[in-house]
Design an enzyme around this catalytic site. Structure first.
Site, PDB file in Angstrom:
ATOM      1  N   GLY A 100       0.798  -1.219   0.000  1.00 41.76           N
ATOM      2  CA  GLY A 100       0.000   0.000   0.000  1.00 41.76           C
ATOM      3  C   GLY A 100       0.830   1.268   0.000  1.00 41.76           C
ATOM      4  O   GLY A 100       2.056   1.250   0.080  1.00 41.76           O
ATOM      5  N   GLY A 102       2.551   3.717   1.500  1.00 42.46           N
ATOM      6  CA  GLY A 102       3.121   3.967   2.829  1.00 42.46           C
ATOM      7  C   GLY A 102       3.601   5.382   3.026  1.00 42.46           C
ATOM      8  O   GLY A 102       3.682   5.859   4.156  1.00 42.46           O
ATOM      9  N   ARG A 103       3.963   6.059   1.934  1.00 44.07           N
ATOM     10  CA  ARG A 103       4.372   7.469   2.057  1.00 44.07           C
ATOM     11  C   ARG A 103       3.796   8.291   0.909  1.00 44.07           C
ATOM     12  O   ARG A 103       4.384   9.298   0.493  1.00 44.07           O
ATOM     13  CB  ARG A 103       5.896   7.600   2.129  1.00 44.07           C
ATOM     14  N   LYS A 122       3.888  12.753  -2.301  1.00 43.91           N
ATOM     15  CA  LYS A 122       4.822  11.749  -1.784  1.00 43.91           C
ATOM     16  C   LYS A 122       5.653  12.381  -0.678  1.00 43.91           C
ATOM     17  O   LYS A 122       6.283  13.418  -0.883  1.00 43.91           O
ATOM     18  CB  LYS A 122       5.738  11.235  -2.892  1.00 43.91           C
ATOM     19  N   ASP A 134       7.841   6.094   8.516  1.00 44.46           N
ATOM     20  CA  ASP A 134       7.190   7.292   9.041  1.00 44.46           C
ATOM     21  C   ASP A 134       6.344   8.024   8.010  1.00 44.46           C
ATOM     22  O   ASP A 134       5.641   8.978   8.329  1.00 44.46           O
ATOM     23  CB  ASP A 134       8.221   8.251   9.646  1.00 44.46           C
ATOM     24  N   GLY A 135       6.414   7.604   6.749  1.00 43.24           N
ATOM     25  CA  GLY A 135       5.583   8.213   5.715  1.00 43.24           C
ATOM     26  C   GLY A 135       6.136   9.490   5.117  1.00 43.24           C
ATOM     27  O   GLY A 135       5.515  10.093   4.245  1.00 43.24           O
ATOM     28  N   ARG A 192       3.124  14.301  -7.360  1.00 38.44           N
ATOM     29  CA  ARG A 192       3.225  13.495  -8.569  1.00 38.44           C
ATOM     30  C   ARG A 192       1.895  13.507  -9.313  1.00 38.44           C
ATOM     31  O   ARG A 192       0.824  13.597  -8.700  1.00 38.44           O
ATOM     32  CB  ARG A 192       3.601  12.054  -8.215  1.00 38.44           C
ATOM     33  N   ASP A 269       4.687  -4.003  -7.141  1.00 36.98           N
ATOM     34  CA  ASP A 269       3.972  -2.834  -6.606  1.00 36.98           C
ATOM     35  C   ASP A 269       4.528  -1.531  -7.173  1.00 36.98           C
ATOM     36  O   ASP A 269       3.966  -0.465  -6.928  1.00 36.98           O
ATOM     37  CB  ASP A 269       4.030  -2.813  -5.075  1.00 36.98           C
ATOM     38  N   ASP A 279       7.556   5.519  -9.433  1.00 39.36           N
ATOM     39  CA  ASP A 279       8.352   5.267  -8.227  1.00 39.36           C
ATOM     40  C   ASP A 279       9.847   5.365  -8.501  1.00 39.36           C
ATOM     41  O   ASP A 279      10.538   4.361  -8.641  1.00 39.36           O
ATOM     42  CB  ASP A 279       7.997   3.910  -7.601  1.00 39.36           C
TER      43      ASP A 279
END
Length: 521
Positions: A100, A102-103, A122, A134-135, A192, A269, A279
């Protein structure tokens, strides 16, 4: 600042029933509502005017308080509700289960000139998918993402875009090399932009849980909103969808190989359903032509995601997507037919791409041998890929092999390594190349023009990005602006920027951030 927003994803797909923002397993939902964490003192470092315009925003909007607040996560845009996507994935070939966003936090969907875009921050704080992280994101990785996304676009490589790069005003603790030496770095946030941020892993999540109802909802939604050209029904609809994803993924990989780009983390992912590069973590461009090179420290031992293996990994990832979609099709044969065609289709497209890089328009059977022998030759001594192909366009039909070699020798990192044996092989190859271009109808000027249109002069080499990061850490963003403008015209000569058309300097060979990078951000 006015955005024409819509919220199809959150309106049409099932949401997480809990809005508690703690790491946990999320069942039966495509996303979780979550708000960005307010930054302490946000400030805009850079924004892409072109991306802003594509969303219906002006240069004046970019300088507004609304822009700063919205794209730093400080305020939520009216009539929107931010959310994080739920997905799973295979990481380095191993099933990782739920992953998922996460950040990353999706802000909203925007429509402008009949084009749908999803905006995503992001580094804007934790989500239920953050696991032990910590995101947040740091300036170092955020600069690399912002510059690279836009550089790839101007290279003609399918990619997410980057609207803005901001400092959060907060510090973030990171262990850059995962070696037990964490340090505080400046926090940053990138906005993004993509049609959507749906990945192979979104489908894997529900298939792995045998949640076929949500799998079908997600697939139908994706086809309806992002693949409207698919008009078929039933099983054929899902097969046409998979076929389209396989084709766009193939085309993306061909572009990566064309410009010498190495993604570094081709986990499922990190694979977009749109066939766009997504990414930007430990990526890199080939300096010397080495098919075994990977920029990722985590991948140093097995080199799964090395440059030469990217086509095979793309196919492996498509197998995982096929497995995920299988419950909607219940017949392996048509999926296998698509997958089995990938290898041959890739070889055909790769061959055509390499012909174009060499300035060959007439297709001949012996071209495959000419190309294979070249890629072997480029590995005999360190040879800069970008400089070699760019300078090859200056070889003329009537040139002797000695003159031709003199034209390309700038690409060699150490000419002293050109022993008699290697020199002989280069002369032989250049003689064959001369024969081929003399069979072509294009004259030298026309061939040079066509080759220079697909062989970039300027790419975002890791040492360039690191110089930019070092300056930005000190509050100097002039190099960021310079590189951003340079990389908007990667195929142009730009004589005033000739210093960037150069081999990797010796100091960058083993420097952190220039040769190898971690997934740390």
């Amino acid at each position: 600042m006015k955005l024409h927003t819509q919220n199809n994803f959150t309106a049409e797909l099932p949401a997480d029933t809990s809005e508690i923002n703690v790491p946990r397993q999320v069942e039966g939902a495509c996303f979780s509502f979550v708000e960005p964490k307010k930054p302490t003192n946000p400030s805009l470092i850079h924004a892409s005017v072109e991306v802003a315009n594509s969303l219906g925003l002006s240069e004046e909007d970019i300088l507004s308080e609304d822009f700063l607040n919205t794209f730093s996560g400080n305020t939520v845009y009216p009539e929107t509700k931010p959310y994080a996507l739920a997905y799973a994935g295979h990481q380095f070939g191993n099933w990782a289960g739920q992953l998922g966003d996460g950040r990353a936090i999706n802000l909203t969907e925007v429509v402008h000139n009949d084009k749908l875009s999803t905006l995503q921050l992001k580094g804007a704080g934790p989500t239920p998918y953050s696991r032990t992280a910590d995101g947040f994101a740091v300036l170092r990785s955020s600069i690399r993402e912002h510059l690279c996304a836009e550089a790839m676009h101007y290279l003609g490589v399918p990619t997410t875009r980057s609207l803005s790069l901001m400092l959060s005003g907060d510090e973030v603790l990171r262990d850059i090399l995962y070696n037990g030496n964490p340090a505080y770095e400046k926090g940053a946030i990138v906005c993004r932009v993509a049609p959507s941020f749906i990945r192979f892993g979104n489908f894997e999540l529900f298939s792995s849980r045998k949640d076929h109802a949500t799998l079908q909802l997600l697939t139908d939604y994706t086809i309806k909103h992002h693949f409207p050209e698919i008009k078929s029904e039933g099983v054929d609809k899902y097969l046409d969808f998979f076929q389209t994803v396989a084709q766009t993924t193939l085309e993306m990989i061909v572009h990566w190989q064309r410009v010498g780009f190495v993604h570094g983390v081709m986990n499922t992912d990190n694979m977009s359903i749109h066939g766009i590069t997504i990414d930007y973590g430990p990526y890199g461009w080939l300096e010397d032509y080495d098919p075994n090179w990977t920029p990722n420290t985590t991948d140093r031992q097995y080199k799964r995601y090395r440059f030469g293996n990217q086509p095979d990994i793309a196919l492996w990832n498509l197998y995982q997507l096929a497995n995920a979609l299988y419950p909607l099709i219940n017949d392996a044969k048509p999926l296998e037919t698509i997958l089995n065609a990938f290898g041959a289709d890739y070889q055909k497209e790769y061959l055509n791409m390499m012909r174009n890089k060499l300035g060959l328009k007439i297709s001949k059977d012996e071209d495959a041998i000419l190309i294979e022998s070249l890629t072997e030759l480029l590995q005999l001594i360190e040879t800069d890929m970008t400089i070699f192909f760019r300078n090859l366009s200056s070889v003329k039909k009537e040139d002797s092999t000695e003159i031709a070699l003199d034209t390309i020798k700038e690409a060699f990192y150490n000419e002293k390594d050109l022993n008699e044996s290697i020199l002989g092989k280069w002369y032989t190859w250049l003689e064959h190349y001369s024969d081929r271009i003399n069979e072509e109808s294009l004259n030298d000027v026309e061939r040079k023009e066509q080759m220079n249109a697909i062989n970039p002069k300027y790419v975002l080499r890791n040492y360039m990005a690191q110089l930019c990061i070092d300056a930005a850490d000190k509050g100097d963003y002039s190099l960021l602006n310079e590189l951003f403008e340079l990389l908007k015209k990667p195929y142009d000569e730009q004589p005033d920027s000739q210093k960037w058309f150069a081999k990797r300097p010796d100091w960058a060979r083993d420097k952190v951030g220039c040769s190898m990078l971690s997934c740390s951000s």
